[in-house]
Write a protein that holds these residues in place. Structure first.
Motif, PDB file in Angstrom:
ATOM      1  N   UNK A  16       0.808  -1.214   0.000  1.00  0.00           N
ATOM      2  CA  UNK A  16       0.000   0.000   0.000  1.00  0.00           C
ATOM      3  C   UNK A  16       0.844   1.268   0.000  1.00  0.00           C
ATOM      4  N   UNK A  17       2.139   1.105  -0.304  1.00  0.00           N
ATOM      5  CA  UNK A  17       3.059   2.243  -0.396  1.00  0.00           C
ATOM      6  C   UNK A  17       2.930   3.149   0.826  1.00  0.00           C
ATOM      7  N   UNK A  18       2.995   2.513   1.985  1.00  0.00           N
ATOM      8  CA  UNK A  18       2.802   3.220   3.242  1.00  0.00           C
ATOM      9  C   UNK A  18       3.973   2.922   4.167  1.00  0.00           C
ATOM     10  N   UNK A  19       4.346   3.886   4.965  1.00  0.00           N
ATOM     11  CA  UNK A  19       5.433   3.684   5.909  1.00  0.00           C
ATOM     12  C   UNK A  19       4.882   3.335   7.285  1.00  0.00           C
ATOM     13  N   UNK A  20       5.704   2.637   8.058  1.00  0.00           N
ATOM     14  CA  UNK A  20       5.308   2.224   9.393  1.00  0.00           C
ATOM     15  C   UNK A  20       4.945   3.437  10.251  1.00  0.00           C
ATOM     16  N   UNK A  21       5.673   4.520  10.093  1.00  0.00           N
ATOM     17  CA  UNK A  21       5.396   5.709  10.906  1.00  0.00           C
ATOM     18  C   UNK A  21       4.018   6.304  10.574  1.00  0.00           C
ATOM     19  N   UNK A  22       3.559   6.120   9.338  1.00  0.00           N
ATOM     20  CA  UNK A  22       2.217   6.589   8.969  1.00  0.00           C
ATOM     21  C   UNK A  22       1.150   5.771   9.695  1.00  0.00           C
ATOM     22  N   UNK A  23       1.369   4.457   9.755  1.00  0.00           N
ATOM     23  CA  UNK A  23       0.427   3.595  10.472  1.00  0.00           C
ATOM     24  C   UNK A  23       0.435   3.944  11.959  1.00  0.00           C
ATOM     25  N   UNK A  24       1.610   4.178  12.517  1.00  0.00           N
ATOM     26  CA  UNK A  24       1.712   4.557  13.931  1.00  0.00           C
ATOM     27  C   UNK A  24       0.923   5.840  14.193  1.00  0.00           C
ATOM     28  N   UNK A  25       1.021   6.795  13.282  1.00  0.00           N
ATOM     29  CA  UNK A  25       0.295   8.053  13.430  1.00  0.00           C
ATOM     30  C   UNK A  25      -1.215   7.805  13.385  1.00  0.00           C
ATOM     31  N   UNK A  45      -2.335  -5.994  22.490  1.00  0.00           N
ATOM     32  CA  UNK A  45      -3.543  -6.631  21.966  1.00  0.00           C
ATOM     33  C   UNK A  45      -4.529  -5.635  21.356  1.00  0.00           C
ATOM     34  N   UNK A  46      -4.788  -4.531  22.053  1.00  0.00           N
ATOM     35  CA  UNK A  46      -5.754  -3.552  21.540  1.00  0.00           C
ATOM     36  C   UNK A  46      -5.243  -2.896  20.266  1.00  0.00           C
ATOM     37  N   UNK A  47      -3.942  -2.634  20.216  1.00  0.00           N
ATOM     38  CA  UNK A  47      -3.353  -2.033  19.011  1.00  0.00           C
ATOM     39  C   UNK A  47      -3.427  -3.025  17.858  1.00  0.00           C
ATOM     40  N   UNK A  48      -3.150  -4.297  18.118  1.00  0.00           N
ATOM     41  CA  UNK A  48      -3.246  -5.327  17.067  1.00  0.00           C
ATOM     42  C   UNK A  48      -4.668  -5.370  16.509  1.00  0.00           C
ATOM     43  N   UNK A  49      -5.655  -5.280  17.390  1.00  0.00           N
ATOM     44  CA  UNK A  49      -7.048  -5.291  16.937  1.00  0.00           C
ATOM     45  C   UNK A  49      -7.335  -4.087  16.047  1.00  0.00           C
ATOM     46  N   UNK A  50      -6.796  -2.920  16.415  1.00  0.00           N
ATOM     47  CA  UNK A  50      -6.990  -1.714  15.598  1.00  0.00           C
ATOM     48  C   UNK A  50      -6.308  -1.869  14.242  1.00  0.00           C
ATOM     49  N   UNK A  51      -5.126  -2.481  14.233  1.00  0.00           N
ATOM     50  CA  UNK A  51      -4.404  -2.694  12.971  1.00  0.00           C
ATOM     51  C   UNK A  51      -5.225  -3.591  12.058  1.00  0.00           C
ATOM     52  N   UNK A  52      -5.743  -4.685  12.597  1.00  0.00           N
ATOM     53  CA  UNK A  52      -6.563  -5.607  11.807  1.00  0.00           C
ATOM     54  C   UNK A  52      -7.776  -4.866  11.239  1.00  0.00           C
ATOM     55  N   UNK A  53      -8.398  -4.020  12.055  1.00  0.00           N
ATOM     56  CA  UNK A  53      -9.564  -3.256  11.593  1.00  0.00           C
ATOM     57  C   UNK A  53      -9.187  -2.322  10.446  1.00  0.00           C
ATOM     58  N   UNK A  54      -8.089  -1.606  10.584  1.00  0.00           N
ATOM     59  CA  UNK A  54      -7.634  -0.683   9.536  1.00  0.00           C
ATOM     60  C   UNK A  54      -7.330  -1.439   8.250  1.00  0.00           C
ATOM     61  N   UNK A  55      -6.587  -2.524   8.376  1.00  0.00           N
ATOM     62  CA  UNK A  55      -6.203  -3.306   7.194  1.00  0.00           C
ATOM     63  C   UNK A  55      -7.434  -3.889   6.509  1.00  0.00           C
ATOM     64  N   UNK A  56      -8.357  -4.424   7.283  1.00  0.00           N
ATOM     65  CA  UNK A  56      -9.574  -4.998   6.713  1.00  0.00           C
ATOM     66  C   UNK A  56     -10.457  -3.942   6.057  1.00  0.00           C
ATOM     67  N   UNK A  57     -10.514  -2.762   6.654  1.00  0.00           N
ATOM     68  CA  UNK A  57     -11.300  -1.667   6.071  1.00  0.00           C
ATOM     69  C   UNK A  57     -10.741  -1.250   4.718  1.00  0.00           C
ATOM     70  N   UNK A  58      -9.448  -1.471   4.545  1.00  0.00           N
ATOM     71  CA  UNK A  58      -8.791  -1.098   3.289  1.00  0.00           C
ATOM     72  C   UNK A  58      -8.699  -2.276   2.324  1.00  0.00           C
ATOM     73  N   UNK A  59      -9.481  -3.312   2.591  1.00  0.00           N
ATOM     74  CA  UNK A  59      -9.648  -4.388   1.630  1.00  0.00           C
ATOM     75  C   UNK A  59      -8.661  -5.537   1.688  1.00  0.00           C
ATOM     76  N   UNK A  60      -7.956  -5.702   2.793  1.00  0.00           N
ATOM     77  CA  UNK A  60      -7.001  -6.807   2.887  1.00  0.00           C
ATOM     78  C   UNK A  60      -7.442  -7.788   3.968  1.00  0.00           C
TER      79      UNK A  60
END
Length: 66
Positions: A16-25, A45-60
């Motif tokens: 997704x041409x994204x940097x880790x620092x962008x996801x952290x932000x 755990x809560x951050x992992x859940x948020x990551x999964x939600x973001x990734x899934x919302x973006x179609x992955x």
């Protein structure tokens, strides 16, 4: 062999041409804390859940909820 959560997220970032620092932000956490989570140095755990939600919302939906 199954890819670790961190490797899956890093692969998603590259695809997704994204940097880790962008996801952290997006998560409102420090890049260092996100790095620790992706390297399995912290559970976050809560951050992992948020990551999964973001990734899934973006179609992955392939990201495993680890």
């Amino acid at each position: 062999m199954e890819m670790s959560f961190g490797k899956q997220v890093k692969t998603w970032l590259i695809l997704n041409d994204m940097q880790q620092k962008e996801l952290a932000k997006m998560l409102n956490i420090s890049n260092a804390y996100l790095s620790d989570i992706l390297l399995d140095k912290r559970q976050g755990k809560k951050v992992r859940e948020k990551i999964v939600k973001i990734v899934n919302e973006r179609g992955a939906s392939w990201l495993a909820d680890c």
